[in-house]
Design a protein around this motif. Structure first.
Motif, PDB file in Angstrom:
ATOM      1  N   ILE A 173       0.867  -1.174   0.000  1.00 12.86           N
ATOM      2  CA  ILE A 173       0.000   0.000   0.000  1.00 12.86           C
ATOM      3  C   ILE A 173       0.906   1.227   0.000  1.00 12.86           C
ATOM      4  O   ILE A 173       2.084   1.136   0.357  1.00 12.86           O
ATOM      5  N   THR A 174       0.344   2.355  -0.404  1.00 10.51           N
ATOM      6  CA  THR A 174       1.163   3.571  -0.482  1.00 10.51           C
ATOM      7  C   THR A 174       1.464   4.112   0.908  1.00 10.51           C
ATOM      8  O   THR A 174       0.754   3.825   1.879  1.00 10.51           O
ATOM      9  N   ARG A 175       2.496   4.918   0.971  1.00 11.63           N
ATOM     10  CA  ARG A 175       2.849   5.536   2.244  1.00 11.63           C
ATOM     11  C   ARG A 175       1.735   6.453   2.728  1.00 11.63           C
ATOM     12  O   ARG A 175       1.463   6.517   3.933  1.00 11.63           O
ATOM     13  N   ASP A 176       1.080   7.146   1.826  1.00 15.85           N
ATOM     14  CA  ASP A 176      -0.016   8.034   2.216  1.00 15.85           C
ATOM     15  C   ASP A 176      -1.175   7.241   2.810  1.00 15.85           C
ATOM     16  O   ASP A 176      -1.757   7.638   3.827  1.00 15.85           O
ATOM     17  N   ALA A 177      -1.509   6.116   2.174  1.00 18.19           N
ATOM     18  CA  ALA A 177      -2.590   5.286   2.705  1.00 18.19           C
ATOM     19  C   ALA A 177      -2.190   4.731   4.066  1.00 18.19           C
ATOM     20  O   ALA A 177      -2.992   4.714   5.014  1.00 18.19           O
ATOM     21  N   GLY A 178      -0.945   4.272   4.172  1.00 14.56           N
ATOM     22  CA  GLY A 178      -0.463   3.751   5.443  1.00 14.56           C
ATOM     23  C   GLY A 178      -0.493   4.804   6.529  1.00 14.56           C
ATOM     24  O   GLY A 178      -0.877   4.525   7.677  1.00 14.56           O
ATOM     25  N   ARG A 179      -0.105   6.034   6.183  1.00 17.38           N
ATOM     26  CA  ARG A 179      -0.111   7.117   7.164  1.00 17.38           C
ATOM     27  C   ARG A 179      -1.525   7.381   7.656  1.00 17.38           C
ATOM     28  O   ARG A 179      -1.758   7.531   8.867  1.00 17.38           O
ATOM     29  N   ALA A 180      -2.481   7.429   6.750  1.00 15.23           N
ATOM     30  CA  ALA A 180      -3.871   7.684   7.130  1.00 15.23           C
ATOM     31  C   ALA A 180      -4.397   6.588   8.059  1.00 15.23           C
ATOM     32  O   ALA A 180      -5.082   6.869   9.059  1.00 15.23           O
ATOM     33  N   ILE A 181      -4.075   5.341   7.739  1.00 16.25           N
ATOM     34  CA  ILE A 181      -4.535   4.218   8.576  1.00 16.25           C
ATOM     35  C   ILE A 181      -3.881   4.274   9.946  1.00 16.25           C
ATOM     36  O   ILE A 181      -4.547   4.143  10.981  1.00 16.25           O
ATOM     37  N   LEU A 182      -2.581   4.482   9.961  1.00 12.93           N
ATOM     38  CA  LEU A 182      -1.850   4.476  11.232  1.00 12.93           C
ATOM     39  C   LEU A 182      -2.299   5.623  12.141  1.00 12.93           C
ATOM     40  O   LEU A 182      -2.388   5.454  13.368  1.00 12.93           O
ATOM     41  N   GLN A 183      -2.585   6.776  11.547  1.00 10.28           N
ATOM     42  CA  GLN A 183      -3.060   7.902  12.363  1.00 10.28           C
ATOM     43  C   GLN A 183      -4.363   7.552  13.073  1.00 10.28           C
ATOM     44  O   GLN A 183      -4.551   7.883  14.244  1.00 10.28           O
ATOM     45  N   GLN A 184      -5.254   6.878  12.361  1.00 11.23           N
ATOM     46  CA  GLN A 184      -6.526   6.500  12.974  1.00 11.23           C
ATOM     47  C   GLN A 184      -6.346   5.392  14.015  1.00 11.23           C
ATOM     48  O   GLN A 184      -7.039   5.369  15.031  1.00 11.23           O
ATOM     49  N   LEU A 185      -5.412   4.484  13.772  1.00 11.17           N
ATOM     50  CA  LEU A 185      -5.133   3.448  14.768  1.00 11.17           C
ATOM     51  C   LEU A 185      -4.582   4.073  16.054  1.00 11.17           C
ATOM     52  O   LEU A 185      -4.925   3.644  17.165  1.00 11.17           O
ATOM     53  N   LEU A 186      -3.743   5.084  15.898  1.00 11.91           N
ATOM     54  CA  LEU A 186      -3.244   5.787  17.089  1.00 11.91           C
ATOM     55  C   LEU A 186      -4.362   6.527  17.804  1.00 11.91           C
ATOM     56  O   LEU A 186      -4.370   6.607  19.044  1.00 11.91           O
ATOM     57  N   ALA A 187      -5.315   7.046  17.032  1.00  8.06           N
ATOM     58  CA  ALA A 187      -6.471   7.710  17.642  1.00  8.06           C
ATOM     59  C   ALA A 187      -7.301   6.697  18.428  1.00  8.06           C
ATOM     60  O   ALA A 187      -7.803   7.000  19.521  1.00  8.06           O
ATOM     61  N   ILE A 188      -7.448   5.509  17.874  1.00 11.52           N
ATOM     62  CA  ILE A 188      -8.176   4.447  18.578  1.00 11.52           C
ATOM     63  C   ILE A 188      -7.464   4.096  19.878  1.00 11.52           C
ATOM     64  O   ILE A 188      -8.094   3.886  20.921  1.00 11.52           O
ATOM     65  N   ARG A 189      -6.129   4.036  19.830  1.00 14.03           N
ATOM     66  CA  ARG A 189      -5.368   3.723  21.028  1.00 14.03           C
ATOM     67  C   ARG A 189      -5.613   4.761  22.118  1.00 14.03           C
ATOM     68  O   ARG A 189      -5.664   4.422  23.307  1.00 14.03           O
ATOM     69  N   GLU A 190      -5.751   6.014  21.724  1.00 15.81           N
ATOM     70  CA  GLU A 190      -6.020   7.068  22.704  1.00 15.81           C
ATOM     71  C   GLU A 190      -7.393   6.902  23.352  1.00 15.81           C
ATOM     72  O   GLU A 190      -7.585   7.242  24.520  1.00 15.81           O
ATOM     73  N   ILE A 191      -8.351   6.373  22.606  1.00 18.45           N
ATOM     74  CA  ILE A 191      -9.701   6.164  23.155  1.00 18.45           C
ATOM     75  C   ILE A 191      -9.665   5.140  24.278  1.00 18.45           C
ATOM     76  O   ILE A 191     -10.289   5.321  25.324  1.00 18.45           O
ATOM     77  N   GLY A 192      -8.914   4.052  24.069  1.00 21.63           N
ATOM     78  CA  GLY A 192      -8.809   2.995  25.085  1.00 21.63           C
ATOM     79  C   GLY A 192      -9.866   1.930  24.904  1.00 21.63           C
ATOM     80  O   GLY A 192     -10.943   2.176  24.326  1.00 21.63           O
ATOM     81  N   GLY A 193      -9.568   0.758  25.402  1.00 24.36           N
ATOM     82  CA  GLY A 193     -10.449  -0.385  25.200  1.00 24.36           C
ATOM     83  C   GLY A 193     -11.810  -0.236  25.837  1.00 24.36           C
ATOM     84  O   GLY A 193     -12.827  -0.666  25.279  1.00 24.36           O
ATOM     85  N   ASP A 194     -11.879   0.367  27.012  1.00 26.48           N
ATOM     86  CA  ASP A 194     -13.157   0.478  27.715  1.00 26.48           C
ATOM     87  C   ASP A 194     -14.116   1.435  27.022  1.00 26.48           C
ATOM     88  O   ASP A 194     -15.339   1.243  27.066  1.00 26.48           O
ATOM     89  N   ASP A 195     -13.574   2.482  26.390  1.00 20.51           N
ATOM     90  CA  ASP A 195     -14.428   3.519  25.796  1.00 20.51           C
ATOM     91  C   ASP A 195     -14.590   3.384  24.287  1.00 20.51           C
ATOM     92  O   ASP A 195     -15.357   4.133  23.675  1.00 20.51           O
ATOM     93  N   PHE A 196     -13.876   2.439  23.675  1.00 32.03           N
ATOM     94  CA  PHE A 196     -13.987   2.281  22.230  1.00 32.03           C
ATOM     95  C   PHE A 196     -15.408   1.818  21.877  1.00 32.03           C
ATOM     96  O   PHE A 196     -15.901   0.835  22.422  1.00 32.03           O
ATOM     97  N   PRO A 197     -16.096   2.538  20.967  1.00 31.76           N
ATOM     98  CA  PRO A 197     -17.497   2.204  20.659  1.00 31.76           C
ATOM     99  C   PRO A 197     -17.605   0.936  19.812  1.00 31.76           C
ATOM    100  O   PRO A 197     -16.843   0.744  18.862  1.00 31.76           O
ATOM    101  N   VAL A 198     -18.526   0.060  20.189  1.00 35.21           N
ATOM    102  CA  VAL A 198     -18.752  -1.161  19.418  1.00 35.21           C
ATOM    103  C   VAL A 198     -20.246  -1.322  19.144  1.00 35.21           C
ATOM    104  O   VAL A 198     -21.091  -0.824  19.891  1.00 35.21           O
ATOM    105  N   ASP A 199     -20.528  -2.015  18.070  1.00 34.46           N
ATOM    106  CA  ASP A 199     -21.898  -2.355  17.684  1.00 34.46           C
ATOM    107  C   ASP A 199     -21.898  -3.844  17.363  1.00 34.46           C
ATOM    108  O   ASP A 199     -21.270  -4.273  16.390  1.00 34.46           O
ATOM    109  N   VAL A 200     -22.567  -4.619  18.189  1.00 38.92           N
ATOM    110  CA  VAL A 200     -22.491  -6.071  18.055  1.00 38.92           C
ATOM    111  C   VAL A 200     -22.941  -6.542  16.678  1.00 38.92           C
ATOM    112  O   VAL A 200     -22.505  -7.597  16.192  1.00 38.92           O
ATOM    113  N   ARG A 201     -23.785  -5.773  16.006  1.00 37.38           N
ATOM    114  CA  ARG A 201     -24.256  -6.175  14.682  1.00 37.38           C
ATOM    115  C   ARG A 201     -23.138  -6.193  13.649  1.00 37.38           C
ATOM    116  O   ARG A 201     -23.238  -6.862  12.624  1.00 37.38           O
ATOM    117  N   LYS A 202     -22.058  -5.472  13.930  1.00 37.67           N
ATOM    118  CA  LYS A 202     -20.951  -5.396  12.967  1.00 37.67           C
ATOM    119  C   LYS A 202     -20.018  -6.591  13.045  1.00 37.67           C
ATOM    120  O   LYS A 202     -19.172  -6.773  12.177  1.00 37.67           O
TER     121      LYS A 202
END
Length: 498
Positions: A58-87
């Protein structure tokens, strides 16, 4: 609505959405269990994405966009990360978050070159690896307490038992050191199981590998694995769990045996040890009762551990090699949690254990458990065979019990009488020699064989136990350092792209 809001993964293939019962009894429990592995899910996604960029999949730009969001998820934390069981599974929950933030066209590239099979297997191995280290750390903590107590009671003489009958004088510290040795053996079993667990299945994909040029060695380094699951067919296999369960069941067996002995010895009939009040309960009807409930809880948990290995093997055997669903059964996670908890509980019991040395001394005063030493003295001094003298001393004990004679009242004449009744000749030991032979302290101090209860041997066993524990602590520490270094390398690789 955008595409990612309208279509779930299952919508493209299945005509009907998941039934409420399917969500309640299958998807929701699985999702709750996966939420505990939040950090491990993120680590796998981060490492895989870094590798995709490094391999120019994958391109570096695509990788950067994905990694930035993964880091944002890490900041949310496991307890507060929103989930929808239907997904669905946590992998799909992560994807849903990415799609909402950067679109499916970019976010969907993260799953290139992997399957939920190898991704899930990697997450489980990371989580179980970390939990196993927690168990091993707790085992080291208990070991420290046991060795400390063994040193404290290294000269405390007590009756030793076989068949629940007094057999020979013993030393309480020596008894505890026997468990130190057993726990060290169990620690070694855990290291062996850890070695088979800590292999990287990421990149085996679903079954046969992939056409994408994945760098499996890179993800192995970034995730702190010691090596690869080599054959892609084995990416989904979980027989390493049986190794781990076996090692954990040995730990539970060790705990069970120690708890059982202490439980028996804490009864009114024995009164040799006592659990601190803080690890006991009371009765609702019997006002005098002090129940060693912590010991009972450990023994109950140990009972269930007997079936861990057989349950896992039966589960795996039932599915053959062509499916994966049963290999996700939570038995290993549960066993790790149980073992760590019981080790922690028992550490508290041992830290506060009350040892009644006066009761041990009193029990020895009326005990014939030094009889074997009287046999050795007669064999050594009078030249009779061991079997002949065994007959003599056995008759001594029988006569004494019949006539209510205590060991400290036995005389040389009484020994001669038993000798005449059995082998037809007198022995001629003095009263002083007989009493010295029957002394519990004399018994202990004349033990000279390696590993015995003799004072010098107990000190040697103590030193050896301390060395073994230091080695175990060092192994755990060095392993955690390697994992910390790998995690730092992963963070550096992510930030070089971001």
């Amino acid at each position: 609505m955008t595409l990612h809001q309208e279509i779930l993964l299952s919508d493209a293939r299945l005509k009907s959405p998941a039934a409420a019962r399917q969500l309640k009894y299958n998807e929701l429990p699985k999702l709750q269990a996966e939420r505990k592995k939040f950090n491990e899910f993120l680590a796998v996604d981060l490492a895989h994405t870094v590798m995709l960029v490094a391999q120019e999949i994958i391109t570096r730009d695509a990788g950067r966009a994905i990694l930035q969001q993964l880091l944002a998820i890490r900041e949310i934390g496991g307890d507060d990360f929103p989930v929808d069981v239907r997904k669905g599974s946590f992998l799909l929950q992560m994807e849903s978050y990415l799609f909402a933030a950067i679109g499916e066209e970019i976010g969907g590239q993260m799953h290139t070159g992997r399957s939920r099979i190898d991704q899930g297997a990697t997450v489980r191995r990371l989580y179980q690896r970390n939990r196993m280290l927690d168990v091993m750390n707790q085992l080291n903590t208990l070991q420290a307490v046991i060795v400390e107590q063994a040193q404290k009671y290294s000269r405390t003489i007590m009756p030793g038992y076989t068949h629940m009958q007094q057999a020979q004088p013993w030393v309480f510290g020596h008894y505890l050191l026997s468990f130190s040795s057993r726990f060290h053996d169990s620690f070694e079993r855990l290291t062996q199981a850890y070695a088979r667990l800590n292999r990287n299945p990421l990149g085996t994909v679903g079954l046969a590998g992939t056409s994408w040029p994945l760098d499996r060695e890179l993800t192995t380094r970034l995730l702190g694995f010691d090596g690869l699951v080599e054959n892609s067919k084995l990416g989904r296999e979980a027989f390493y769990a049986v190794d781990a369960l076996s090692a954990l069941s040995f730990v539970m067996a060790d705990l069970n045996d120690l708890a059982t002995d202490l439980h028996v010895w804490s009864t009114s009939e024995f009164g040799l040890v006592e659990c601190d009040d803080s690890y006991c309960g009371t009765s609702s009807i019997f006002p005098q009762k002090k129940n060693p409930t912590a010991l009972e809880y450990v023994r109950r948990a140990a009972g269930a551990s007997v079936t861990w290995v057989s349950t896992a093997l039966a589960t795996f055997r039932g599915e053959g090699t062509g499916d994966q669903a049963m290999r996700e059964a939570p038995i290993l996670d549960e066993a790790l949690a149980t073992t760590e908890g019981m080790l922690d509980l028992f550490t508290g019991v041992m830290e506060t254990l009350i040892v009644h040395e006066d009761r041990m001394t009193a029990a020895l005063k009326q005990s014939w458990c030094t009889s074997s030493n009287l046999v050795d003295v007669i064999v050594r001094d009078r030249g009779l065979s061991f079997r002949q003298v065994h007959h003599i001393v056995a008759r001594v004990v029988r006569n004494s019990l019949t006539e209510s004679i205590a060991p400290y009242e036995l005389t040389g004449a009484m020994v001669d009488r038993a000798a005449m009744e059995t082998v037809g000749r007198a022995i001629g030991l003095s009263d002083r020699s007989v009493q010295a032979a029957l002394s519990p302290r004399e018994f202990v101090e004349t033990r000279v064989t390696t590993g015995s209860v003799g004072p010098l041997e107990v000190q040697s066993l103590l030193a050896h136990a301390q060395e073994e524990r230091a080695c175990d602590v060092r192994w755990t520490s060095e392993t955690r350092i390697r994992l910390t270094d790998a995690n730092k390398a992963l963070d550096c690789a992510v930030h070089r792209i971001v």
